[in-house]
Design an enzyme around this catalytic site. Structure first.
Site, PDB file in Angstrom:
ATOM      1  N   GLU A 184       0.834  -1.214   0.000  1.00 13.49           N
ATOM      2  CA  GLU A 184       0.000   0.000   0.000  1.00 13.49           C
ATOM      3  C   GLU A 184       0.865   1.258   0.000  1.00 13.49           C
ATOM      4  O   GLU A 184       1.997   1.242   0.490  1.00 13.49           O
ATOM      5  CB  GLU A 184      -0.898  -0.008   1.236  1.00 13.49           C
ATOM      6  CG  GLU A 184      -2.038  -1.005   1.080  1.00 13.49           C
ATOM      7  CD  GLU A 184      -2.808  -1.240   2.365  1.00 13.49           C
ATOM      8  OE1 GLU A 184      -2.277  -0.950   3.446  1.00 13.49           O
ATOM      9  OE2 GLU A 184      -3.925  -1.745   2.255  1.00 13.49           O
ATOM     10  N   ASN A 185       0.286   2.330  -0.522  1.00 12.97           N
ATOM     11  CA  ASN A 185       0.921   3.655  -0.521  1.00 12.97           C
ATOM     12  C   ASN A 185       2.256   3.673  -1.267  1.00 12.97           C
ATOM     13  O   ASN A 185       3.121   4.496  -0.972  1.00 12.97           O
ATOM     14  CB  ASN A 185       1.129   4.175   0.910  1.00 12.97           C
ATOM     15  CG  ASN A 185      -0.178   4.195   1.677  1.00 12.97           C
ATOM     16  OD1 ASN A 185      -1.226   4.435   1.089  1.00 12.97           O
ATOM     17  ND2 ASN A 185      -0.121   3.906   2.964  1.00 12.97           N
ATOM     18  N   ARG A 186       2.403   2.747  -2.196  1.00 14.35           N
ATOM     19  CA  ARG A 186       3.645   2.638  -2.983  1.00 14.35           C
ATOM     20  C   ARG A 186       4.870   2.326  -2.111  1.00 14.35           C
ATOM     21  O   ARG A 186       6.008   2.547  -2.518  1.00 14.35           O
ATOM     22  CB  ARG A 186       3.897   3.912  -3.814  1.00 14.35           C
ATOM     23  CG  ARG A 186       2.806   4.155  -4.864  1.00 14.35           C
ATOM     24  CD  ARG A 186       2.771   3.012  -5.872  1.00 14.35           C
ATOM     25  NE  ARG A 186       1.792   3.172  -6.930  1.00 14.35           N
ATOM     26  CZ  ARG A 186       0.598   2.568  -6.986  1.00 14.35           C
ATOM     27  NH1 ARG A 186       0.205   1.771  -6.000  1.00 14.35           N
ATOM     28  NH2 ARG A 186      -0.191   2.734  -8.006  1.00 14.35           N
ATOM     29  N   LEU A 187       4.619   1.834  -0.895  1.00  9.70           N
ATOM     30  CA  LEU A 187       5.740   1.448  -0.022  1.00  9.70           C
ATOM     31  C   LEU A 187       6.025  -0.037  -0.223  1.00  9.70           C
ATOM     32  O   LEU A 187       5.895  -0.858   0.695  1.00  9.70           O
ATOM     33  CB  LEU A 187       5.405   1.758   1.446  1.00  9.70           C
ATOM     34  CG  LEU A 187       5.093   3.231   1.742  1.00  9.70           C
ATOM     35  CD1 LEU A 187       4.834   3.448   3.228  1.00  9.70           C
ATOM     36  CD2 LEU A 187       6.258   4.124   1.295  1.00  9.70           C
TER      37      LEU A 187
END
Ligand code: FMN
Length: 207
Positions: A184-187
């Site tokens: 998620e969240n490009r993490l």
């Protein structure tokens, strides 16, 4: 076309002790998930002048020595590999929100190994290998079909089709193998094994 990656995570403690064992786990997951052509990988090479090229090939063997594929030894990729024996691989397992990237040196497979694999292929594929001067410009589809018909005549019926001397395999000997899991969240999680003498170091990379 924006997707939230939330299928899972990849933690250092999840990893197998070596990248081949870890690759096998993820490959088995890709097969179990019913991905089409889970053994399809993008092979990137570059020419003597540094011009890159990428194409899909099929993984046909994976063990502690590396990642093997078969091809025409007169093809553009084979010329690249002769001139610059290094390559990168990508396994794009998008439905699992995963990718595996490999870099390393390229070595030729033993001709006996190639012969064994060639003999296991369907007859039509064997004839097709004889018929195609892979990567050459040809006059048209008919020329290819004529070559196939000529190969059929040369080895009719049950006659075994021999291994062409212009056909064989290569192995990418991994120097690095990176496992990417979308988060998620490009993490995203990126864990990379890097060869360090006889052992493998694991490093986490920023996504
Ligand atoms: C799913 C898929 C699998 C392929 N598998 C192989 C393969 O195992 N070996 C091969 O030589 N070409 C394979 N090809 C064709 C290559 O992508 C490429 O067109 C061909 O090898 C010529 O590449 P080159 O001109 O860069 O040498 C495959 C293509 C696709 C789409």
């Amino acid at each position: 076309m924006r997707r939230v990656y939330a299928l899972g995570g990849l933690h250092e403690s999840d990893l197998a002790g070596d990248p081949i064992a870890q690759f096998r786990r993820w490959f088995d997951d890709a097969v179990a998930a019913g991905l089409p052509e889970p053994n399809a990988m993008v092979l990137a090479t570059s020419s003597r002048d540094g011009v890159p090229a990428a194409r899909t090939v099929l993984l046909k063997g994976c063990d502690e020595r590396g990642f093997a594929f078969y091809t025409n030894l007169g093809s553009a990729k084979a010329r690249d590999v002769r001139d610059n024996p290094r390559a990168a691989l990508v396994f794009p397992w998008h439905p699992l929100e995963r990718q595996v990237r490999v870099t390393g040196a390229v070595v030729s497979l033993d001709p006996d190994e190639a012969a064994g694999y060639f003999a296991s292929r369907p007859r039509e594929s064997q004839l097709g290998a004889w018929a195609s001067e892979q990567s050459a410009v040809i006059a048209g589809r008919e020329a290819l079909e004529e070559q196939f018909a000529a190969a059929e005549q040369r080895w009719p019926g049950g006659t075994p089709v021999p291994l062409p001397d212009f056909w064989g395999g290569y192995r990418v000997v991994p120097a690095t193998v990176e496992f990417w899991q979308g988060r998620e969240n490009r993490l995203h999680d990126r864990l990379r094994y890097r060869r360090d003498g006889a052992r493998w170091l694991v490093e986490r990379l920023a996504p």
